[in-house]
Scaffold this active site. Structure first.
Site, PDB file in Angstrom:
ATOM      1  N   HIS A 103       0.893  -0.983  -0.193  1.00  0.00           N
ATOM      2  CA  HIS A 103       0.007  -0.162   0.280  1.00  0.00           C
ATOM      3  C   HIS A 103       0.977   1.143   0.130  1.00  0.00           C
ATOM      4  CE1 HIS A 103      -3.035   3.077   1.438  1.00  0.00           C
ATOM      5  NE2 HIS A 103      -3.730   2.342   0.891  1.00  0.00           N
ATOM      6  N   GLU A 173      -3.915   2.457  -7.310  1.00  0.00           N
ATOM      7  CA  GLU A 173      -4.372   3.468  -6.393  1.00  0.00           C
ATOM      8  C   GLU A 173      -3.744   4.809  -6.691  1.00  0.00           C
ATOM      9  OE1 GLU A 173      -6.695   2.261  -2.610  1.00  0.00           O
ATOM     10  OE2 GLU A 173      -4.570   1.961  -2.327  1.00  0.00           O
TER      11      GLU A 173
HETATM   12  P1  PGA Z   1      -9.357   6.439   0.457  1.00  0.00           P
HETATM   13  O1  PGA Z   1      -8.264   5.524   0.631  1.00  0.00           O
HETATM   14  O2  PGA Z   1     -10.895   5.749  -0.018  1.00  0.00           O
HETATM   15  O3  PGA Z   1      -9.740   6.852   1.848  1.00  0.00           O
HETATM   16  O4  PGA Z   1      -8.911   7.596  -0.464  1.00  0.00           O
HETATM   17  C1  PGA Z   1      -7.942   4.476  -0.132  1.00  0.00           C
HETATM   18  C2  PGA Z   1      -6.735   3.717   0.128  1.00  0.00           C
HETATM   19  O5  PGA Z   1      -5.771   4.359   0.757  1.00  0.00           O
HETATM   20  O6  PGA Z   1      -6.709   2.347  -0.179  1.00  0.00           O
END
Ligand code: PGA
Length: 260
Positions: A103, A173
Site C-alpha cells: 500500500h 491507487e
Molecule cells: P481512501 O483510501 O478511499 O480513503 O481514499 C484508499 C486507500 O488508501 O486504500
C-alpha cells in the site's frame, strides 16, 4: 482454463480500515451494523481488512460467508526473530484469505519494490490472495508516471511466475486520489491506465494469463462514484479506505456495485 483470483462475474470490494478504529468495541460496532444490513451479495465479494488486533475477534465470531477477511500487510519471512511482525502462517491459521501488499502508505514509510516482491511470493506460496497496490504520486506531461507504474509492477512481480498468477490481484491507487480532501480519478482516465497495466502484464506473462489478472481501483471511492468507476473504468473491483469505516456508506457502495 486459467485460474483467476476470483470469478470473472464478481467484483472484489476491499475495505481497508487502515489504523482505525481506536477500540475493538468500535470495530465490532462497524461490522455488526454492516451485518445487520442483510445485503444481497451476489455479484460482489466484500473483504474486510481491519487492524490485526481486531481481525480474529471479528472473523471468529462471524458465522456467515458474505464477508471475507484480509490483512493490510504481512511479513516476508517466517522465523522466530521478527519482533512486531505477523506471518503468513498466522494468516493461514485464521479466517484471512486476502492480504494487501505494498500500500502507498507503507511505501511512503520505506517499503521498497524488493520487499514488496518478497511479500508477494510469501503470500501466494501460502495460498492466500495477494492484492498488490501500485500507483504514482503525481502526474506529469512527460509520461514519467507511466514508467514509474511499469517499474513498480515489474519489480513487485519479479517473484511471481505464470503458475502463481491465479492468486494475484492488482490494485491501482494513484496517491494523488487517496485520502481526505482528495477526489477519485476520472473513470475514462482509469480505463486508459487499466489498459496500460494490462499491456505491462502481457509483457511479463503471456497474453492469456495477463488478461485474466483482476485490476481494482482505489482512491476516494464512495457510494456516488463506485458504479461509474466500475462501469467506465472497466475495473474488477474497488479498494475503499475512508468510506469503508462507515457501515452505511460501505453498504451503499456494495449495493451500487451489485446493481451494475
Ligand atoms: P481512501 O483510501 O478511499 O480513503 O481514499 C484508499 C486507500 O488508501 O486504500
Amino acid at each position: 482454463m486459467i485460474k483467476r483470483a476470483f470469478p470473472l462475474n464478481k467484483k472484489l470490494i476491499v475495505a481497508n480500515w487502515k489504523m482505525n478504529p481506536e477500540s475493538l468495541k468500535e470495530a465490532k460496532g462497524i461490522f455488526d451494523s454492516l451485518k445487520k444490513k442483510n445485503l444481497q451479495i451476489k455479484k460482489t465479494i466484500p473483504v474486510i481488512c481491519p487492524p490485526y488486533l481486531y481481525e480474529s475477534d471479528l472473523s471468529m465470531g462471524y458465522r456467515g460467508n458474505k464477508f471475507k477477511f484480509g490483512f493490510q500487510d504481512i511479513h516476508f519471512k517466517s522465523d522466530d526473530q521478527s519482533t512486531g511482525e505477523i506471518s503468513t502462517e498466522m494468516a493461514q491459521n485464521s479466517k484471512v484469505e486476502y492480504v494487501i501488499i505494498g500500500h502507498s502508505e507503507r511505501r511512503q514509510n520505506g517499503e521498497t519494490n524488493k520487499t514488496v516482491s518478497l511479500k508477494m511470493k510469501k503470500v501466494i506460496d501460502a495460498n492466500l490472495t495477494a492484492i498488490l497496490c501500485i500507483g504514482e504520486e503525481e502526474r506529469d506531461n512527460q509520461g514519467n508516471y507511466l514508467r514509474f507504474i511499469e517499474e513498480q509492477l515489474v519489480e513487485s512481480l519479479s517473484t511471481i511466475t505464470n503458475k502463481k498468477v491465479s492468486k494475484l490481484v492488482i490494485a491501482y491507487e494513484p496517491i494523488w486520489a487517496i485520502g481526505k480532501g482528495k477526489t477519485s480519478m476520472d473513470p475514462s482516465d482509469l480505463h486508459r491506465i487499466n489498459i496500460f497495466i494490462k499491456k505491462i502484464l502481457v509483457s511479463i506473462y503471456s497474453k492469456k494469463i495477463a488478461m485474466n489478472i483482476p485490476i481494482l481501483y482505489g482512491g476516494s471511492v464512495d457510494a456516488d462514484n463506485a458504479k461509474e468507476i466500475i462501469k467506465e473504468g472497466h475495473v474488477d473491483g474497488l479498494l475503499v479506505g475512508r468510506s469503508s469505516l462507515n457501515p452505511h456508506l460501505f453498504a451503499d457502495i456494495i449495493k451500487e456495485v451489485e446493481s451494475v
